[in-house]
Design a protein around this motif. Structure first.
Motif, PDB file in Angstrom:
ATOM      1  N   ASP A  83      14.455 -36.983 -18.931  1.00 57.23           N
ATOM      2  CA  ASP A  83      15.573 -37.147 -18.011  1.00 57.23           C
ATOM      3  C   ASP A  83      16.840 -36.724 -18.740  1.00 57.23           C
ATOM      4  O   ASP A  83      16.797 -36.431 -19.945  1.00 57.23           O
ATOM      5  N   ILE A  85      21.329 -37.238 -18.820  1.00 52.93           N
ATOM      6  CA  ILE A  85      22.663 -37.651 -18.372  1.00 52.93           C
ATOM      7  C   ILE A  85      23.668 -36.827 -19.150  1.00 52.93           C
ATOM      8  O   ILE A  85      23.640 -36.802 -20.389  1.00 52.93           O
ATOM      9  N   LEU A  92      25.610 -35.769 -24.100  1.00 55.05           N
ATOM     10  CA  LEU A  92      24.411 -35.927 -23.287  1.00 55.05           C
ATOM     11  C   LEU A  92      23.468 -36.957 -23.900  1.00 55.05           C
ATOM     12  O   LEU A  92      23.511 -37.228 -25.096  1.00 55.05           O
ATOM     13  N   ALA A 192      19.260 -43.202 -10.997  1.00 56.21           N
ATOM     14  CA  ALA A 192      20.609 -42.666 -10.808  1.00 56.21           C
ATOM     15  C   ALA A 192      21.553 -43.783 -10.401  1.00 56.21           C
ATOM     16  O   ALA A 192      21.178 -44.640  -9.583  1.00 56.21           O
ATOM     17  N   ALA A 239      19.842 -37.825  -9.826  1.00 66.79           N
ATOM     18  CA  ALA A 239      21.159 -37.857 -10.459  1.00 66.79           C
ATOM     19  C   ALA A 239      22.204 -38.196  -9.407  1.00 66.79           C
ATOM     20  O   ALA A 239      22.043 -37.866  -8.228  1.00 66.79           O
ATOM     21  N   SER A 294      21.293 -33.482 -13.987  1.00 62.28           N
ATOM     22  CA  SER A 294      22.574 -34.169 -14.113  1.00 62.28           C
ATOM     23  C   SER A 294      23.666 -33.283 -13.547  1.00 62.28           C
ATOM     24  O   SER A 294      23.520 -32.051 -13.494  1.00 62.28           O
TER      25      SER A 294
END
Length: 330
Positions: A83, A85, A92, A192, A239, A294
C-alpha cells in the motif's frame, strides 16, 4: 588425541560444513536491512508508460508524470510493498507483506516528474510488546491509512486485524474492523481516511470488493452502491481524495492476459457516489501487481495520482512507482 575427543569434533565440523552447504544452496535473507533499521539506498530505473510506444504520455485523461522501478543493493527486503501513502511534503509510507514498513521521500526533476526516492528507511513493524513482527502469519500487512492528525492504521491478513500506530510505532492498539468472515489470503486490502469532517472515520475494503465505513472504537457498516470489482478483478487498494473522494483500485491477473488495473474516483462516496474519473490500464502499458494508490493535491487544483506495485518477492515482477496528473471535472 584420544578418539573420544576427535570423533565428536569431526562430527561437529561435518555438521557445520553441511549447514553451510545447505545455506549456500538456499540463501536465507536477513530479517532486516543491513544494518537493521538504518537508512537504505534506493536505485530507481525509469520506465515508460507504454513500452511499445515510449512517446505515449496519456491514458483516459491521466497524464503520465514519470515512473520508476525501485531496487536496493542494501537489503533483500525491499519487496512486497502492499500500500502507499504520499504526504503533502512528498514523504511516503508503504507497508510490506513481510511485516516491514518502508519510508522515503519522492524525488522530482525540474519539470516535476517522478524520478526516484531518497532518504529511505526500512524497518520492521512491531507488535504491542515492541517485538518485530515475524512471518507471513503475523506480518502480512496489506493496507495503510493516515487519519487526520491521528494514528497510522495498518491492516493485516491471514491473522486479520487492524492496528493503529502512534508516532513512535512502539505500542500498536487494535482498531475497529468489519465483523465479516475473511478468507486467510483475501483480507482487508484497502484502507483510506474518510475525510476531514470526521477524524475518526476510515474506509476498509476487502479483496472480494466489500467496502465498509468504520469509526475508531465504534463499529463498521457496509456501504452499498460503490463500484465493485469486475469479473476477474479484485479490490487491491483505497485512497482518500483531497475533498473527501474515495479512490478505488481494482487489479486483475490472468496468465493468458497479464495484469490489468482500474482506478475509479468516486465523489461523495457515502452519498451520491458520483464517478468523476476512471483510469484503466492493461498489458500494453507498464502494469504489474498494483496494490498501493495515493493522491496528492497540486497548487492548481489538479491531482497527482501515485500507484505502487507489490512484486510478491518474485524476481519476474518489479516494484513499480508511477505518477499521473489529472484535472478533476468541474
Amino acid at each position: 588425541m584420544p578418539a573420544w575427543v576427535w570423533v565428536p569434533a569431526l562430527a561437529g565440523a561435518i555438521g557445520v560444513l553441511s549447514a553451510c552447504a545447505a545455506a549456500h544452496l538456499k540463501p536465507i535473507p536477513p530479517r532486516g536491512p543491513i544494518p537493521v533499521s538504518a537508512g537504505v539506498s534506493v536505485q530507481a530505473s525509469p520506465v515508460p508508460l507504454d513500452p511499445s510506444n515510449p512517446a505515449r504520455l496519456e491514458v483516459d485523461g491521466f497524464r503520465y508524470a514519470g515512473g520508476v522501478a525501485l531496487t536496493s543493493a542494501d537489503t533483500s527486503r525491499l519487496h512486497g510493498l502492499s500500500d502507499l501513502i504520499v504526504y503533502g511534503d512528498g514523504s511516503l509510507v508503504a507497508p510490506s507483506d513481510d511485516g516491514d514498513i518502508f519510508r522515503g521521500k519522492l524525488v522530482l526533476d525540474a519539470d516535476g516528474r517522478l524520478v526516484g526516492v531518497s532518504d529511505a528507511t526500512l524497518e520492521p513493524l512491531r507488535n504491542p510488546k515492541g517485538e518485530p513482527l515475524q512471518g507471513k502469519g503475523e506480518g502480512d500487512a496489506e493496507g495503510a491509512a493516515q487519519l487526520h492528525d491521528g494514528p497510522l492504521l495498518i491492516s493485516f491478513e491471514r491473522h486479520h486485524r487492524i492496528w493503529r500506530y502512534a508516532q513512535d510505532q512502539a505500542d500498536p492498539k487494535p482498531a475497529t474492523m468489519p465483523d465479516v468472515k475473511l478468507e486467510p489470503n483475501e483480507g482487508m486490502e484497502g484502507l483510506a481516511a474518510f475525510g476531514a469532517r470526521d477524524r475518526t472515520a476510515y474506509w476498509v475494503g476487502t479483496e472480494p470488493g466489500g467496502l465498509y465505513l468504520c469509526r475508531l472504537d465504534v463499529s463498521c457498516a457496509e456501504v452499498s452502491g460503490l463500484p465493485k470489482p469486475p469479473l476477474g478483478y479484485r479490490l487491491s487498494g483505497l485512497a482518500p481524495g483531497p475533498n473527501g473522494e474515495l479512490v478505488i483500485l481494482h487489479h486483475s491477473y490472468i496468465p493468458a492476459i497479464g495484469s490489468r488495473i482500474i482506478v475509479t474516483i468516486v465523489r461523495d462516496p457515502n452519498g451520491t457516489k458520483t464517478v468523476a474519473g476512471r483510469l484503466a490500464m492493461g498489458p500494453n502499458s507498464t502494469v504489474d501487481n498494483f496494490e498501493g494508490v495515493s493522491v496528492a493535491a497540486r497548487p492548481n487544483g489538479d491531482w497527482r495520482l501515485y500507484l505502487l506495485s507489490d512484486d510478491n518477492f518474485n524476481p519476474k515482477q518489479r516494484t513499480l512507482l508511477l505518477a499521473f496528473d489529472w484535472t478533476p471535472p468541474k
